[in-house]
Each structure stands twice: as C-alpha cells, then as structure tokens.
Design an enzyme around this catalytic site. Structure first.
Site, PDB file in Angstrom:
ATOM      1  N   LYS A  56     128.621  18.202  69.152  1.00 41.25           N
ATOM      2  CA  LYS A  56     127.998  19.165  68.242  1.00 41.25           C
ATOM      3  C   LYS A  56     126.731  19.751  68.870  1.00 41.25           C
ATOM      4  O   LYS A  56     126.538  20.952  68.909  1.00 41.25           O
ATOM      5  CB  LYS A  56     127.684  18.458  66.926  1.00 41.25           C
ATOM      6  CG  LYS A  56     126.995  19.320  65.905  1.00 41.25           C
ATOM      7  CD  LYS A  56     126.859  18.568  64.591  1.00 41.25           C
ATOM      8  CE  LYS A  56     125.920  19.281  63.649  1.00 41.25           C
ATOM      9  NZ  LYS A  56     125.772  18.595  62.364  1.00 41.25           N
ATOM     10  N   GLU A  77     125.185  10.358  76.478  1.00 36.93           N
ATOM     11  CA  GLU A  77     126.435   9.753  76.955  1.00 36.93           C
ATOM     12  C   GLU A  77     127.453  10.832  77.306  1.00 36.93           C
ATOM     13  O   GLU A  77     128.098  10.802  78.360  1.00 36.93           O
ATOM     14  CB  GLU A  77     127.048   8.845  75.869  1.00 36.93           C
ATOM     15  CG  GLU A  77     126.273   7.576  75.587  1.00 36.93           C
ATOM     16  CD  GLU A  77     125.238   7.736  74.489  1.00 36.93           C
ATOM     17  OE1 GLU A  77     124.757   8.877  74.277  1.00 36.93           O
ATOM     18  OE2 GLU A  77     124.916   6.728  73.854  1.00 36.93           O
ATOM     19  N   GLY A 117     128.347  15.080  61.995  1.00 30.24           N
ATOM     20  CA  GLY A 117     129.191  14.525  63.058  1.00 30.24           C
ATOM     21  C   GLY A 117     130.319  13.659  62.515  1.00 30.24           C
ATOM     22  O   GLY A 117     131.483  13.825  62.883  1.00 30.24           O
ATOM     23  N   ARG A 118     129.992  12.737  61.619  1.00 28.24           N
ATOM     24  CA  ARG A 118     131.011  11.801  61.140  1.00 28.24           C
ATOM     25  C   ARG A 118     131.960  12.443  60.137  1.00 28.24           C
ATOM     26  O   ARG A 118     132.891  11.789  59.648  1.00 28.24           O
ATOM     27  CB  ARG A 118     130.356  10.543  60.567  1.00 28.24           C
ATOM     28  CG  ARG A 118     129.326  10.798  59.484  1.00 28.24           C
ATOM     29  CD  ARG A 118     128.531   9.527  59.179  1.00 28.24           C
ATOM     30  NE  ARG A 118     127.392   9.753  58.314  1.00 28.24           N
ATOM     31  CZ  ARG A 118     126.200  10.187  58.717  1.00 28.24           C
ATOM     32  NH1 ARG A 118     125.996  10.475  59.987  1.00 28.24           N
ATOM     33  NH2 ARG A 118     125.218  10.347  57.851  1.00 28.24           N
ATOM     34  N   GLU A 169     126.923   4.597  58.476  1.00 28.54           N
ATOM     35  CA  GLU A 169     125.935   5.563  58.949  1.00 28.54           C
ATOM     36  C   GLU A 169     125.484   6.444  57.770  1.00 28.54           C
ATOM     37  O   GLU A 169     124.365   6.929  57.742  1.00 28.54           O
ATOM     38  CB  GLU A 169     126.516   6.429  60.078  1.00 28.54           C
ATOM     39  CG  GLU A 169     125.444   7.046  60.947  1.00 28.54           C
ATOM     40  CD  GLU A 169     125.974   7.621  62.249  1.00 28.54           C
ATOM     41  OE1 GLU A 169     125.542   7.178  63.319  1.00 28.54           O
ATOM     42  OE2 GLU A 169     126.823   8.518  62.202  1.00 28.54           O
ATOM     43  N   HIS A 183     146.133 -13.784  61.174  1.00 31.83           N
ATOM     44  CA  HIS A 183     146.161 -14.889  62.143  1.00 31.83           C
ATOM     45  C   HIS A 183     144.820 -15.049  62.846  1.00 31.83           C
ATOM     46  O   HIS A 183     144.717 -15.788  63.819  1.00 31.83           O
ATOM     47  CB  HIS A 183     147.274 -14.646  63.161  1.00 31.83           C
ATOM     48  CG  HIS A 183     148.626 -14.680  62.527  1.00 31.83           C
ATOM     49  ND1 HIS A 183     149.417 -15.796  62.515  1.00 31.83           N
ATOM     50  CD2 HIS A 183     149.296 -13.728  61.830  1.00 31.83           C
ATOM     51  CE1 HIS A 183     150.535 -15.529  61.851  1.00 31.83           C
ATOM     52  NE2 HIS A 183     150.485 -14.279  61.431  1.00 31.83           N
ATOM     53  N   LYS A 224     117.762   5.589  71.047  1.00 32.20           N
ATOM     54  CA  LYS A 224     117.964   6.638  72.058  1.00 32.20           C
ATOM     55  C   LYS A 224     116.685   6.849  72.853  1.00 32.20           C
ATOM     56  O   LYS A 224     116.705   6.957  74.077  1.00 32.20           O
ATOM     57  CB  LYS A 224     118.305   7.971  71.369  1.00 32.20           C
ATOM     58  CG  LYS A 224     119.737   8.106  70.920  1.00 32.20           C
ATOM     59  CD  LYS A 224     119.976   9.562  70.548  1.00 32.20           C
ATOM     60  CE  LYS A 224     121.221   9.742  69.728  1.00 32.20           C
ATOM     61  NZ  LYS A 224     121.333  11.065  69.137  1.00 32.20           N
TER      62      LYS A 224
HETATM   63  C1  G6Q Z   1     127.468  11.320  63.157  1.00 32.80           C
HETATM   64  C2  G6Q Z   1     126.374  11.114  64.068  1.00 32.80           C
HETATM   65  C3  G6Q Z   1     126.767  10.766  65.480  1.00 32.80           C
HETATM   66  C4  G6Q Z   1     127.188  11.961  66.326  1.00 32.80           C
HETATM   67  C5  G6Q Z   1     127.154  11.532  67.789  1.00 32.80           C
HETATM   68  C6  G6Q Z   1     127.600  12.621  68.711  1.00 32.80           C
HETATM   69  O1  G6Q Z   1     127.382  11.673  62.023  1.00 32.80           O
HETATM   70  O2  G6Q Z   1     125.521  12.186  64.005  1.00 32.80           O
HETATM   71  O3  G6Q Z   1     127.799   9.812  65.559  1.00 32.80           O
HETATM   72  O4  G6Q Z   1     128.434  12.420  65.953  1.00 32.80           O
HETATM   73  O5  G6Q Z   1     125.863  11.095  68.114  1.00 32.80           O
HETATM   74  O6  G6Q Z   1     126.795  13.741  68.584  1.00 32.80           O
HETATM   75  P1  G6Q Z   1     127.178  15.084  69.282  1.00 32.80           P
HETATM   76  O7  G6Q Z   1     128.459  15.558  68.706  1.00 32.80           O
HETATM   77  O8  G6Q Z   1     126.045  16.024  69.014  1.00 32.80           O
HETATM   78  O9  G6Q Z   1     127.340  14.794  70.751  1.00 32.80           O
END
Ligand code: G6Q
Length: 549
Positions: free
Chosen positions: A208, A214, A268-269, A354, A385, A513
């Site tokens: 996003k 990462e 994001g989620r 989250e 199990h 971070k």
């Molecule tokens: C979700 C969070 C988080 C996000 C990641 C990736 O709600 O904000 O999991 O999706 O940190 O972020 P980017 O899509 O910006 O790389």
C-alpha cells in the site's frame, strides 16, 4: 460526543447480574431443558450457517447482549462506516473495504468522488491483465508464457491473498504456480527463487505504502536476481505493482501502466478485495474473483439490513464478547475443518488482533474491560492430535470456532464424512464432557479393579461445558469464502464498537520498526551499539562477531 465507559451502561449492568446466574449453567442441561435450542440459536446468511447454541447462554442472554449492542450504538456506527464517514479517527480516514465489493450499478461519493466508479476502473484493469496472463497472451521477455507468480508483500499485503489462493486451490489455473514472499529473512526469498525461472516469472510487488522495509528489500532482491539474466527494459513484462504510492512505484522502475492502484480508505488487513487481491484473480480468474467479491457483498448487505436478532456478524460478535467478558476467555481458537483454509487462522489473527488489540478508547481513555482475545488455531483434524488436549482438560476455558463445508471440493471417497464426523464429535465433546460416573461405568465394563478405576477416574474425566460456535457452508467456493471473511470483518467491527476502540489503526506495529532501523545501523557497523540495555547490546555483539563485522 464522549462515549460513557462500557461498564456504566444500564444494559451492561443487566448483563453483569445475568452473568452471576449464568456462571452455574451447564450446557448439557441447557440442551436437555430446551428442545428448541438448536433452531432458536442458529442463523443463516449469505450462504453461511452459524450455530451458536453450544455457548453458555440462553435466548435471554442474547436479548440482553443485543440491548448492549443497541445502547452502544452499533447500528449507527455501522451505518457511519458503510456511508464513508472518517471513522478511522487517528488517521483521518474513511473505512470502506465494503465499497470494494459494491456492484458497478451502485455509487458512493467520498470527498466529492464516486469511488465505485474508481473501484470498477481498477477491476477492469485487473480483468484485462489477468485474462492476458492466464490465457498465455502475456509473454515474458523471451516470448514464453508466465508459469509462476511471486507475490512480494507483508502483513495485509500478504496474508489475505495467500490465504485466499490456498483456500481456492480447487479453482486455480493449472499452469500458474503461486508463491508468496513476505519475510525480510532472505530464506523466504531464497526458497521462492529456487523454484522459479526468470523467463517465466511474474513478480507482484504488493505494498500500500511502497515504503515497507521488508517488501522493499525483497522487491530489490527480486529485481537484482531478474536482471542477472535480463535487461532493464525487460522489467515491464515481469514486474507489476499494487500500491497507493505512484511516485515510489515509478522510482522503483515499474511502468505506471503496470500499476494497480487502491486508496487510503482501504486498511492493509482489509485489502484482499482491492488490487492487493491480484494474486487471487490471477490464480482463479476474474470470474471467480468477482464471485469472491459478490459473496462478501452479500454478507455486507445482510450486516447492513438484517435485524440484530438475525444478524450473523452481530451475533458472532456478541457471543464472543460474552465469552471474553463474563467467561474471562483470554483466547479464541479457530478450527477450520477444511485443509484449504489452513491459513485462515493466521489471517484472522491479524484481522482481529491488529484491529482490536487496543487498550484505549477513541477518546484516549483506558478501556474499562478486557479487549481482543488472543486468536490462534490450526486445521482439524491435525489440531486434535496436537493441542486439543489442553482445550478439553486444561485449566483455561477456550472458546472455539469450528468451520466446515458440508460438501468437499475433491472427489476422494471416504474422507469427507470422516472429517465432518470429527468436527461434530469435537464440538459435542467440548460441550458434554464426560462425568466421573460415566468414566466409572466405562471402566467397570472393561472389568478393571475398583482401585484401578478410582485411580483413573480423575484423569479420564472431562469437565465439558466448553463453548463453541460452528460455521457451516455448503462448499468452500469463492462466494462462501468471501462471505466468511466479511463475516469476521464485521464481527471485529462490532466488537470494536463495544470496546469503543479505533479498530482501523495499528500504532503498536510502529515502535518495533523504528528500533529495528536503529539496530540495523549498529549491526552493519555504521553506529556503535552503546545505547541499549546489556541484553540487547550483548546480542548485537554476538551477531557482529558471527558475521565478522
Ligand atoms: C494492516 C497493517 C499491515 C500492513 C503491512 C504492509 O492493516 O497496516 O499489516 O498491511 O505493514 O504494509 P504495506 O502494504 O504498506 O507494505
């Protein structure tokens, strides 16, 4: 207007006194005394069926819980979210993942812009692109069709597409193999690159913000690997981006024509419905991806319009709240009895924890009740199990959500009945348990001596009375998967309203971070590690020594 503390509400107090009686209830007895318990504590919506009868509650409890939902303003807050009000107050954003699944015929204006038209313009691009890749018309730089897709993203830009691609495995294109790389740990990328060929691989850089450390490191590694055998101008056939950040995408070297945008009103989620779902659309095709959106939309419509008594997400949320608040259940276990849902617990972990892993209200006051339980789980029957022992006989009560499809999407004989039998047997066993007398009767029938029987009775007794929900669907399809995810999204929303937290920010992710950035500079030798405690300094020194820095 400042919300009153939850525990001061009249409906909360009514529940509190009701809970004093409920403490003594036994599920076995509740079932024995009410022949209508199953029909009265089950509900259908959008292709899903929810049985919440195996919880320690009665219809009166449900009425009281719904009074609380009303007094807390769940309906008004739901309508505010669906209409695009900026309910994410710490980031000043609307929360409109539901708009991503609105049909083309609808419109929704946010800040003067019809966002449904924008959504469908991107979906048209997704359709055009995925049709080309799937048909083999989209060729790699040496003229070969794409055989492998690597989605590079993390968190919300990984968990949703990965979970959905696995869940819809039976609908997938036979030529396209899907890979997901998320971890900054190079072993993740290394393992994926070992399986693919640069001539036939498409990388989706899904971020996003397009600044996530990462993802940027992994994307750079993928590009370097690709450019070992190809030229800069070949990148356009092999790298596409999904992002809200056009400038950063361009700076990375991806042609904006190969960029699929989305918007800041998609968290994001909650983004698998946006172009972040590109990997899903590539795997299953645009038609099934539309069905996935339509399934979620059907659940949205139900959530928006069904009376609270029949509103599945509201009921699931209120039952969860009851277990968290009055049974003091600190965790919720998710047990999909469907191997293709094996990433669903991980997906829900992020969605729920989250969103509602918060300790202050929207006004910044301390929340005066416990909030989100720990969410975890594994597929049945594997989980049986492994850790079901603790759920049956441990000292904590852990509610469980069983999720199953009545019909399989494979045709292997003998498996599905066995799977369902296990699922139903477990929810029954958690509910009934096994009394000491029942154990004695069993052991007597096995002709054990009186001493042996009495020694074994405490070990073989199950307390039972352990709550669970069962969610059923006919088959796991794109549509039922969409509805299932939307069900949990709205459940999370409703619980966030009860606790009065902002379910749409995630400031807790930020601290680590920043610290990681500082320590990285120290590990690479740019800065001397002096500013930490002795443990952190010691660990840094060990890592530097091992890498001869
Ligand atoms: C979700 C969070 C988080 C996000 C990641 C990736 O709600 O904000 O999991 O999706 O940190 O972020 P980017 O899509 O910006 O790389």
């Amino acid at each position: 207007m400042r919300q009153p503390a939850l525990t001061t509400l009249a409906s909360f107090k009514a529940l509190e006194s009701h809970a004093v009686d409920a403490r003594h209830w036994q599920l076995r007895q509740l079932f024995a005394h009410d022949a209508q318990r199953f029909p009265s504590l089950t509900v259908d919506a959008a292709g899903l069926f929810l049985d919440y009868s195996k919880n320690r509650l009665t219809s009166t409890t449900v009425d009281l819980l719904l009074d609380l939902a009303r007094e807390r303003g769940v309906e008004a807050r739901r309508d505010a979210m669906l209409s695009g009000e900026k309910i994410n107050i710490t980031e000043h954003r609307a929360v409109l993942h539901t708009a991503l699944r609105l049909p083309r015929s609808k419109s929704l204006t946010v800040d003067g812009q019809d966002i449904v038209a924008d959504v469908h313009a991107v979906l048209d691009h997704v359709k055009e692109f995925t049709d080309q890749v799937r048909s083999g018309a989209w060729l790699g730089h040496t003229g070969k069709p794409i055989t492998d897709v690597v989605n590079v993203g993390i968190g919300g830009s990984d968990l949703g597409p990965k979970m959905a691609v696995l869940a819809l495995r039976s609908y997938a294109h036979p030529r396209l193999k899907m890979h997901f790389v998320s971890n900054v740990d190079g072993h993740d990328m290394d393992a994926a690159l070992a399986l693919v060929d640069p001539e036939t691989t498409l990388f989706i850089i899904a971020s996003k913000t397009f600044v996530t450390a990462e993802t940027m490191l992994n994307a750079g590694t993928a590009r370097t690997w690709f450019l070992k055998t190809a030229k800069e101008e070949d990148l356009a056939r092999h790298f596409v981006a999904v992002s809200t950040n056009t400038e950063a995408v361009k700076a990375f070297g991806i042609d904006p024509a190969n960029m699929f945008p989305f918007w800041d009103w998609v968290g994001g989620r909650y983004s698998v419905w946006s172009a972040i779902g590109l990997a899903v659309a590539l795997a299953v095709g645009y038609g099934y991806f539309s069905d996935f959106l339509a399934g979620a939309h059907a659940m949205d419509e139900h959530f928006r319009s069904a009376p609270l008594q029949q509103n599945m997400p509201v009921l699931l949320a209120m039952v969860g709240f009851w277990n968290r608040q009055f049974l003091e259940a600190g965790s919720l276990s998710i047990a999909p009895y469907h191997q293709d849902l094996n990433r669903f617990p991980a997906y829900l972990q992020q969605l729920d924890m989250e969103s509602n892993g918060k300790r202050v209200t929207r006004d910044g006051a301390d929340v005066d009740t416990p909030t989100c339980p720990v969410v975890w789980g594994e597929c049945g029957t594997n989980a049986q199990h492994a850790y079901f022992q603790l759920l049956h006989q441990g000292t904590d009560v852990t509610p469980i959500d069983f999720i199953a499809a009545l019909r399989a999407t494979h045709d292997l004989p003998g498996h599905h009945d066995s799977l369902l039998a296990n699922c139903f047997a477990q929810s029954e066993a958690f509910m009934t348990g096994k009394t000491a007398d029942e154990v004695r009767a069993d052991l007597t029938a096995q002709k054990l001596s009186a001493d042996e029987i009495e020694a074994l009775v405490p070990h073989k007794t199950f307390p039972g009375n352990r709550p669970s929900n069962t969610i059923l669907m006919d088959q796991l399809t794109p549509s039922t998967l969409g509805a299932l995810i939307a069900l949990y999204e709205h459940k999370t929303f409703v619980q966030g309203v009860l606790w009065d937290v902002n379910s749409f920010d995630q400031w807790g992710v930020e601290l680590g971070k920043v610290l990681a950035k500082n320590i990285h500079a120290e590990l690479t030798g740019e800065v001397q590690p002096e500013r930490h405690d002795s443990s952190t300094n010691g660990l840094i020194v060990m890592a530097k020594a091992a890498q001869h820095i």
